[in-house]
Design an enzyme around this catalytic site. Structure first.
Site, PDB file in Angstrom:
ATOM      1  N   GLU A   1       9.965  -5.915   4.706  1.00  0.00           N
ATOM      2  CA  GLU A   1       8.894  -6.289   5.637  1.00  0.00           C
ATOM      3  C   GLU A   1       9.072  -7.683   6.230  1.00  0.00           C
ATOM      4  OE1 GLU A   1       8.226  -4.694   2.759  1.00  0.00           O
ATOM      5  OE2 GLU A   1       7.266  -2.843   3.434  1.00  0.00           O
TER       6      GLU A   1
ATOM      7  N   HIS B   1      -2.945   0.528  -1.099  1.00  0.00           N
ATOM      8  CA  HIS B   1      -2.675   1.235   0.162  1.00  0.00           C
ATOM      9  C   HIS B   1      -3.966   1.515   0.933  1.00  0.00           C
ATOM     10  CE1 HIS B   1       1.029   2.070  -2.116  1.00  0.00           C
ATOM     11  NE2 HIS B   1       1.612   2.349  -0.973  1.00  0.00           N
TER      12      HIS B   1
ATOM     13  N   GLU C   1       9.806   0.758   9.124  1.00  0.00           N
ATOM     14  CA  GLU C   1      10.281   1.662   8.078  1.00  0.00           C
ATOM     15  C   GLU C   1       9.954   3.101   8.460  1.00  0.00           C
ATOM     16  OE1 GLU C   1       8.176  -0.060   4.806  1.00  0.00           O
ATOM     17  OE2 GLU C   1       9.324  -1.927   4.971  1.00  0.00           O
TER      18      GLU C   1
END
Lengths: 328, 323
Positions: free
Chosen positions: B60, B129, B29
């Site tokens: 993904e 994250h 990405e």
């Protein structure tokens, strides 16, 4: 379509080969000779054969848990398949894979697959690879109606579409995702409708009519080779056996099974061959007998083969490392 | 010697392999025109074109699957999953496909592929994250797991990973991307499965990974002022593991402290502790100490994040506790 007598005979032989192989596997499973999970392709033979007769050895397929038919149609050897089902060291995977995990990279079989829908992204990769290497190889991705509800279906269709990859998505709609009938697991009748959402052609075909499947696949393979991108082909068919051997199939009506058994793709194709003078009854019976003997030879080969060596349990995890074994 | 950041070293490794081998390509990405979320792929797309530095949709599972299909058919893909946290979405392809295909198929198929996985906290990116998920990957037979802690290792290990014939999970720490370091003039591979002693010492062995190596080295400076010399060992490859170097150090210091940024419960550090206890227990003069993140999601507020992630103070305290 005008198909040669040779091609028609080859198609008939392969369909018969799948049928006989699967029937014997069913018996062997019942006798306890074939262990583990076995998912049989009986009733769906026209789909694998109609599609794969359009492929070269260098083309790729990704297959499913119900993969024996795809492997045979792509040229897999019965004796190595049978030995693998028996868990013998002479099998395709040295006895490490079994029914759901047979691959033969030399003839483009990128593996049967125990995870529903997992072959879809892999087919995008082999399609991409063929494109990047500048070959005209195509990839056929087989999957079922059940897999069409997995997220991988969406991701793979979209990716193949934006890159116009040489991938033919072949959905074998056998009406059931395990126990769930299609009208319970999705709100559409034709899975091919979904192709529209990705911007490439989708077509539904009678999956029990080998010539119809051949023709549709022929066009899709041609498009793929010419760089025109993917196609979604939905083959409507039916599995005669349960999801796996031993499945009591309480979720479907006997009448439904009988209705589909009456649409058996093999006698239907035999009638076509006879009525149009492509083969005599005698010739077809000869094919059947020769296939039966080939399957018997495969069983003999498997039965005579050794079990894998325990030391081999720790090899092939990596190309260059052997995992630790255990002292016994 | 050249000076490079960790991110530049990774890019140099990819550039080197893209130049050398037409089968190598990058996919992920925003790795192309955007240059990568953390700028790691940078301008590679200008040098090698959009085919070989390939932007993908946000998919993904298909990124991982496409890497597998390409690797199985003659290419050598380097896929990027933007944050290791997103590997959850690609997990079937990595765990059930990539890791198992060679074995299931009896050695019939080779998957020379790398999946780059930036991980770790420190930038207030919060719970989805910032994770360190190496234990999920080292737990699965069939994947190699690599984790460099400085630019020269990033360069050499990524070159080796791309040349490896197995699926390699290549973990990078986000806090290291801008860290500069000396890198050899030649782009040479560093073999997988080779640890490195980052600082010699005699009083205790501190085995640290990723960004924790830098924290362990800072702790070592502080401890040295008090006359305590710790030996800092970076495994660099989490699997295959260089037990010779790690055990050699412990046999010398008789103390083992393991520092990883993962949540301590069920971590890779626990596996290492177990192996040390099973295999060289007699050489230990104290209990093995594990330092990891607290067993919470990574919080957002800076003071909370700092509290949850191990610091050099934790390393100093824990080392002292067993001396």
């Amino acid at each position: 379509m005008n198909l040669s007598q040779e091609l028609l005979a080859s198609m008939y032989r392969k369909m018969m080969k799948i049928r006989k192989f699967e029937q014997r596997v069913s018996e062997l499973f019942a006798q306890g000779m074939v262990p583990g999970f076995v998912h049989l392709y009986i009733g769906e033979e026209a789909t694998a054969v109609g599609v794969c007769e359009n492929l070269k050895d260098t083309d790729y397929i990704t297959s499913t848990h119900r993969g024996h038919g795809h492997l045979i149609a792509k040229g897999g050897e019965l004796k190595y398949m049978m030995a693998e089902l028996f868990g013998r060291k002479t099998g395709y995977c040295k006895g490490k894979g079994g029914s759901m995990h047979i691959a033969d990279a030399k003839i483009g079989i990128l593996g049967a697959n125990g995870i529903v829908g997992a072959g879809l992204p892999i087919s995008v990769g082999s399609g991409l690879s063929a494109r990047m290497r500048g070959t005209d190889q195509v990839t056929v991705c087989f999957f079922g109606d059940g897999a069409s509800n997995q997220g991988t279906f969406h991701e793979a269709m979209n990716m193949a579409s934006i890159w116009r990859l040489p991938v033919i998505f072949v959905c074998e709609n056998n009406l059931y995702g395990i126990s769930m009938r299609q009208d319970r697991h999705q709100a559409i009748a034709d899975i091919s409708d979904r192709a529209q959402a990705y911007g490439f052609p989708g077509i539904t075909v009678d999956g029990n009519d080998v010539l119809a499947v051949y023709e549709v696949a022929h066009e899709a393979v041609k498009r793929a080779r010419e760089g025109a991108g993917p196609t979604l082909i939905e083959c409507k068919t039916y599995r005669w056996r349960g999801h796996f051997e031993g499945d009591p199939t309480t979720y479907r009506a006997k009448e439904e099974l009988e209705e589909w058994m009456a649409k058996d793709p093999i006698p239907r194709f035999a009638r076509y061959l006879e009525e149009n003078g492509y083969a005599s009854r005698k010739e077809l019976e000869e094919i059947e007998r020769s296939v039966e003997s080939e399957v018997q030879q495969a069983i003999d080969f498997a039965e005579k083969s050794d079990l894998p060596d325990e030391a081999d349990a720790v090899t092939d995890v990596y190309s260059d490392l052997v995992e630790e074994g255990r002292a016994r | 010697m050249r000076i490079m950041t960790y991110a530049e070293a990774l890019r140099e490794a990819m550039r080197n392999e893209l130049k050398k081998d037409p089968r190598v390509f990058i996919m992920g990405e925003d790795v192309g025109r955007f240059g990568g979320c953390f700028g790691v792929t940078g301008n590679l797309v200008e040098e090698f074109g959009e085919d070989r530095v390939r932007d993908t949709p946000i998919s993904e599972e298909a990124i991982a699957g496409a890497a597998i299909g390409a690797a199985a058919t003659g290419m050598r893909p380097v896929a990027e999953i933007m944050f290791i946290d997103f590997v959850t979405v690609a997990m079937d392809q990595l765990v059930n496909q990539a890791a198992k295909m060679r074995y299931m198929f009896g050695g019939n198929i080779s998957l020379p592929m790398v999946v780059r996985l930036p991980e770790g906290g420190g930038i207030q990116a919060a719970a989805q994250h910032s994770q360190c998920l190496e234990a999920w990957l080292t737990h699965v037979p069939g994947i190699k797991v690599v984790y460099p802690s400085e630019p020269k290792d990033a360069l050499g290990l990524l070159i080796s990973s791309i040349r490896d014939d197995n699926p390699v999970a290549f973990i990078e720490h986000k806090m290291l991307y801008s860290v500069k370091g000396e890198v050899p003039d030649e782009n040479e591979p560093i073999p997988l499965g080779l640890a490195e002693v980052k600082r010699p010492g005699k009083n205790a062995t501190v085995i640290a990974t990723g960004y924790m190596v830098a924290k362990a080295l800072k702790a070592a400076d502080q401890l040295a002022k008090e006359g305590i010399e710790i030996e800092v060992v970076d495994p660099r490859t989490l699997f295959p593991l260089d037990k010779d170097t790690i055990y050699g150090s412990i046999k010398k210091t008789h103390k083992a402290v393991i520092v990883t940024e993962e949540a301590k419960r069920g971590g890779w550090g626990g596996e290492l502790a177990a192996q040390i206890a099973e295999e060289i227990f007699d050489y230990l003069d104290a209990q093995i100490v594990r330092i990891g993140a607290l067993n919470t999601p990574i919080p957002f507020a800076k003071n909370l994040e700092d509290y949850v992630i191990p610091s050099e103070v934790d390393i100093i305290n824990q080392v002292k506790s067993i001396l």
